[in-house]
Design a protein around this motif. Structure first.
Motif, short mmCIF file in Angstrom:
data_model
loop_
_atom_site.label_atom_id
_atom_site.label_comp_id
_atom_site.label_asym_id
_atom_site.label_seq_id
_atom_site.Cartn_x
_atom_site.Cartn_y
_atom_site.Cartn_z
N LYS A 123 6.53 13.46 0.91
CA LYS A 123 6.41 12.03 1.21
C LYS A 123 7.34 11.22 0.31
N GLU B 80 13.13 0.64 -1.55
CA GLU B 80 11.73 0.55 -1.16
C GLU B 80 10.83 0.71 -2.39
N VAL C 118 10.92 8.28 0.96
CA VAL C 118 11.06 6.90 0.49
C VAL C 118 12.53 6.52 0.47
N ASP D 266 0.82 -1.21 0.00
CA ASP D 266 0.00 0.00 0.00
C ASP D 266 0.86 1.26 0.00
N ASN D 267 2.09 1.14 -0.49
CA ASN D 267 3.03 2.26 -0.48
C ASN D 267 2.79 3.20 -1.66
N TYR D 268 1.61 3.80 -1.66
CA TYR D 268 1.22 4.73 -2.73
C TYR D 268 1.73 6.13 -2.40
N PHE E 160 7.48 1.52 -4.42
CA PHE E 160 6.32 2.38 -4.24
C PHE E 160 5.65 2.59 -5.59
#
Length: 210
Positions: free
Chosen positions: A60, A68, A64, A51-53, A70
């Motif tokens: 934001k 990771e 990151v 859910d790394n939107y 996204f």
């Protein structure tokens, strides 16, 4: 014409036909169930991203971390019913680097592959779709024989996937980017890229120009 050659000629023609047939079979086999395989690859990327939107929230995005996974929305083709996302992973981050605006252009090194790891384009030898354990920092660096390419972000010739992720990158950053076919060449494909292809890119942004 030599009689022996006349006798041998039909055999050569049959043999040549066999080679062509084998090449056609191999080519067809390479892309068998292509849509399903690409969807499965994309689904595996989605699982990693979870859910790394990241919305158009640059603060934001700066948080990151390297490695990771996204995803960002492709506003060019998304609808309320069918949003389209680009999946990304930072290999190098640079919080001091400039981000290109929609009216600007960016110089990048890039390496593009299909989900099989097959290269279809690029200006250096980077990491492919099948490379998973990419070291930190990355080892595959551009050489003196490689070159950067300028991409104008608002150019109609640039795919919507590229127009999207370039505006999120900073100069000095390096990303692995996974572009679904809806943000790339769709169901028809282009050149050596078949339809329904998820495209993977290793991208290094070096400069932004107006």
């Amino acid at each position: 014409m030599n009689k022996k050659l006349l006798v041998f000629l039909p055999f050569l023609l049959i043999l040549a036909g066999a080679f062509v047939s084998c090449e056609e079979v191999e080519e067809e086999g390479k892309y068998a169930n292509w849509q399903e395989r690409n969807q499965a690859f994309l689904d595996s990327i989605k699982v990693v991203a979870g859910d790394n939107y990241i919305p158009m929230d640059l603060e934001k995005l700066d948080k990151v971390e390297v490695g990771e996974m996204f995803y960002v929305k492709n506003e060019f083709v998304s609808t309320l019913q069918t949003p389209e996302y680009i999946y990304c992973k930072k290999l190098v981050k640079n919080l001091d680097g400039q981000r290109p605006m929609a009216t600007e252009a960016a110089y990048v090194y890039y390496y593009g592959t299909l989900i099989t790891g097959t290269k279809f384009d690029g200006s250096f030898t980077g990491y492919s779709a099948i490379d998973q354990a990419i070291p930190n920092p990355p080892k595959n660096e551009p050489t003196d024989f490689d070159w950067t390419v300028m991409f104008t972000i608002n150019s109609s010739s640039l795919t919507s996937g590229w127009r999207t992720f370039l505006q999120y990158m900073r100069v000095g950053e390096r990303w692995m980017v996974y572009v679904p076919w809806g943000s790339a060449y769709g169901t028809d494909g282009s050149g050596s890229i078949p339809g329904y292809s998820v495209l993977a890119f290793d991208v290094i942004m070096t400069e932004v120009v107006q």
